[in-house]
Write a protein that holds these residues in place. Structure first.
Motif, PDB file in Angstrom:
ATOM      1  N   LEU A   1      58.243  37.775  43.282  1.00  0.00           N
ATOM      2  CA  LEU A   1      57.982  39.190  43.088  1.00  0.00           C
ATOM      3  C   LEU A   1      57.517  39.398  41.652  1.00  0.00           C
ATOM      4  N   VAL A   2      56.369  40.024  41.493  1.00  0.00           N
ATOM      5  CA  VAL A   2      55.829  40.357  40.176  1.00  0.00           C
ATOM      6  C   VAL A   2      55.806  41.880  40.096  1.00  0.00           C
ATOM      7  N   THR A   3      56.435  42.444  39.071  1.00  0.00           N
ATOM      8  CA  THR A   3      56.411  43.895  38.883  1.00  0.00           C
ATOM      9  C   THR A   3      55.577  44.204  37.648  1.00  0.00           C
ATOM     10  N   LEU A   4      54.627  45.109  37.814  1.00  0.00           N
ATOM     11  CA  LEU A   4      53.715  45.435  36.721  1.00  0.00           C
ATOM     12  C   LEU A   4      53.567  46.941  36.589  1.00  0.00           C
ATOM     13  N   SER A   5      53.712  47.438  35.381  1.00  0.00           N
ATOM     14  CA  SER A   5      53.402  48.846  35.126  1.00  0.00           C
ATOM     15  C   SER A   5      51.947  49.072  35.508  1.00  0.00           C
TER      16      SER A   5
ATOM     17  N   HIS B   1      48.382  45.728  31.435  1.00  0.00           N
ATOM     18  CA  HIS B   1      49.504  44.976  31.986  1.00  0.00           C
ATOM     19  C   HIS B   1      49.069  44.188  33.221  1.00  0.00           C
ATOM     20  N   VAL B   2      48.231  44.806  34.046  1.00  0.00           N
ATOM     21  CA  VAL B   2      47.842  44.192  35.320  1.00  0.00           C
ATOM     22  C   VAL B   2      46.762  43.128  35.154  1.00  0.00           C
ATOM     23  N   ARG B   3      45.696  43.439  34.451  1.00  0.00           N
ATOM     24  CA  ARG B   3      44.565  42.500  34.355  1.00  0.00           C
ATOM     25  C   ARG B   3      44.955  41.122  33.813  1.00  0.00           C
ATOM     26  N   PRO B   4      45.778  41.033  32.772  1.00  0.00           N
ATOM     27  CA  PRO B   4      46.157  39.694  32.294  1.00  0.00           C
ATOM     28  C   PRO B   4      47.007  38.911  33.294  1.00  0.00           C
ATOM     29  N   ALA B   5      47.666  39.614  34.207  1.00  0.00           N
ATOM     30  CA  ALA B   5      48.523  38.939  35.188  1.00  0.00           C
ATOM     31  C   ALA B   5      47.740  38.410  36.387  1.00  0.00           C
ATOM     32  N   LEU B   6      46.538  38.891  36.604  1.00  0.00           N
ATOM     33  CA  LEU B   6      45.775  38.489  37.791  1.00  0.00           C
ATOM     34  C   LEU B   6      45.513  36.983  37.862  1.00  0.00           C
ATOM     35  N   PRO B   7      45.128  36.309  36.773  1.00  0.00           N
ATOM     36  CA  PRO B   7      44.950  34.851  36.849  1.00  0.00           C
ATOM     37  C   PRO B   7      46.259  34.114  37.150  1.00  0.00           C
ATOM     38  N   VAL B   8      47.366  34.652  36.677  1.00  0.00           N
ATOM     39  CA  VAL B   8      48.671  34.040  36.955  1.00  0.00           C
ATOM     40  C   VAL B   8      48.989  34.179  38.445  1.00  0.00           C
ATOM     41  N   ILE B   9      48.734  35.362  38.980  1.00  0.00           N
ATOM     42  CA  ILE B   9      48.948  35.595  40.411  1.00  0.00           C
ATOM     43  C   ILE B   9      48.087  34.641  41.224  1.00  0.00           C
ATOM     44  N   ARG B  10      46.811  34.504  40.836  1.00  0.00           N
ATOM     45  CA  ARG B  10      45.895  33.600  41.546  1.00  0.00           C
ATOM     46  C   ARG B  10      46.417  32.159  41.494  1.00  0.00           C
ATOM     47  N   ALA B  11      46.872  31.725  40.331  1.00  0.00           N
ATOM     48  CA  ALA B  11      47.378  30.358  40.190  1.00  0.00           C
ATOM     49  C   ALA B  11      48.619  30.133  41.052  1.00  0.00           C
ATOM     50  N   LEU B  12      49.497  31.109  41.103  1.00  0.00           N
ATOM     51  CA  LEU B  12      50.694  30.984  41.934  1.00  0.00           C
ATOM     52  C   LEU B  12      50.332  30.897  43.421  1.00  0.00           C
ATOM     53  N   VAL B  13      49.398  31.739  43.840  1.00  0.00           N
ATOM     54  CA  VAL B  13      48.944  31.713  45.237  1.00  0.00           C
ATOM     55  C   VAL B  13      48.276  30.372  45.548  1.00  0.00           C
ATOM     56  N   ASP B  14      47.417  29.916  44.645  1.00  0.00           N
ATOM     57  CA  ASP B  14      46.734  28.628  44.844  1.00  0.00           C
ATOM     58  C   ASP B  14      47.720  27.466  44.913  1.00  0.00           C
ATOM     59  N   ALA B  15      48.872  27.629  44.263  1.00  0.00           N
ATOM     60  CA  ALA B  15      49.902  26.588  44.289  1.00  0.00           C
ATOM     61  C   ALA B  15      50.771  26.682  45.551  1.00  0.00           C
ATOM     62  N   GLY B  16      50.462  27.656  46.398  1.00  0.00           N
ATOM     63  CA  GLY B  16      51.161  27.767  47.669  1.00  0.00           C
ATOM     64  C   GLY B  16      52.305  28.764  47.710  1.00  0.00           C
ATOM     65  N   HIS B  17      52.463  29.556  46.662  1.00  0.00           N
ATOM     66  CA  HIS B  17      53.546  30.536  46.622  1.00  0.00           C
ATOM     67  C   HIS B  17      53.122  31.837  47.309  1.00  0.00           C
TER      68      HIS B  17
ATOM     69  N   VAL C   1      53.184  35.586  46.852  1.00  0.00           N
ATOM     70  CA  VAL C   1      53.346  36.466  45.695  1.00  0.00           C
ATOM     71  C   VAL C   1      53.230  37.927  46.120  1.00  0.00           C
ATOM     72  N   LEU C   2      54.293  38.683  45.893  1.00  0.00           N
ATOM     73  CA  LEU C   2      54.329  40.113  46.163  1.00  0.00           C
ATOM     74  C   LEU C   2      54.262  40.826  44.820  1.00  0.00           C
ATOM     75  N   VAL C   3      53.310  41.756  44.682  1.00  0.00           N
ATOM     76  CA  VAL C   3      53.101  42.441  43.403  1.00  0.00           C
ATOM     77  C   VAL C   3      53.388  43.930  43.575  1.00  0.00           C
ATOM     78  N   TYR C   4      54.385  44.412  42.845  1.00  0.00           N
ATOM     79  CA  TYR C   4      54.772  45.821  42.851  1.00  0.00           C
ATOM     80  C   TYR C   4      54.071  46.497  41.682  1.00  0.00           C
ATOM     81  N   THR C   5      53.076  47.331  41.997  1.00  0.00           N
ATOM     82  CA  THR C   5      52.309  48.018  40.963  1.00  0.00           C
ATOM     83  C   THR C   5      51.667  49.258  41.553  1.00  0.00           C
ATOM     84  N   GLY C   6      50.873  49.951  40.751  1.00  0.00           N
ATOM     85  CA  GLY C   6      50.220  51.171  41.187  1.00  0.00           C
ATOM     86  C   GLY C   6      49.092  50.930  42.167  1.00  0.00           C
ATOM     87  N   SER C   7      48.815  51.952  42.960  1.00  0.00           N
ATOM     88  CA  SER C   7      47.793  51.847  44.000  1.00  0.00           C
ATOM     89  C   SER C   7      46.396  51.608  43.429  1.00  0.00           C
ATOM     90  N   LYS C   8      46.165  52.012  42.194  1.00  0.00           N
ATOM     91  CA  LYS C   8      44.858  51.805  41.566  1.00  0.00           C
ATOM     92  C   LYS C   8      44.481  50.323  41.530  1.00  0.00           C
TER      93      LYS C   8
END
Length: 100
Positions: A5-9, A14-30, A32-39
């Motif tokens: 679970l990744v929570t981002l304001s 806050h969100v844009r720098p986390a996107l490559p991390v999310i991609r890497a986690l997904v690519d590693a087979g995890h 990933v649920l991201v709690y953030t704004g609808s935008k």
């Protein structure tokens, strides 16, 4: 693998720098649920994460964050509360005259 679970304001800086991390986690087979704004739902989905839309807190558009903050009676960014002597505060108007 793991469920993460990744929570981002919902703020671009806050969100844009986390996107490559999310991609890497997904690519590693995890999973990933991201709690953030609808935008940011599309950006998170494009990175491979699953979006959990904010249901508590403020799902605000950060492009309008300064205006929202001032409408709540808070000083604008950089304002030291000097009542107009700095040049920043001199442009502050009464909350009843602000247009959001």
């Amino acid at each position: 693998m793991s469920r993460i679970l990744v929570t981002l304001s919902p703020i671009t800086g806050h969100v844009r720098p986390a996107l490559p991390v999310i991609r890497a986690l997904v690519d590693a087979g995890h999973d990933v649920l991201v709690y953030t704004g609808s935008k940011f739902a599309d950006a998170v989905a494009d990175a491979g994460g699953t979006v959990a839309h904010m249901v508590r807190g403020r799902d605000v558009d950060d492009a309008r964050l300064d205006a929202w903050s001032q409408a709540q009676g808070h000083r604008p960014p950089g304002c030291a509360g000097c009542s107009g002597t700095c040049g920043t505060c001199s442009s502050i108007r009464s909350p009843t005259t602000w247009t959001i």
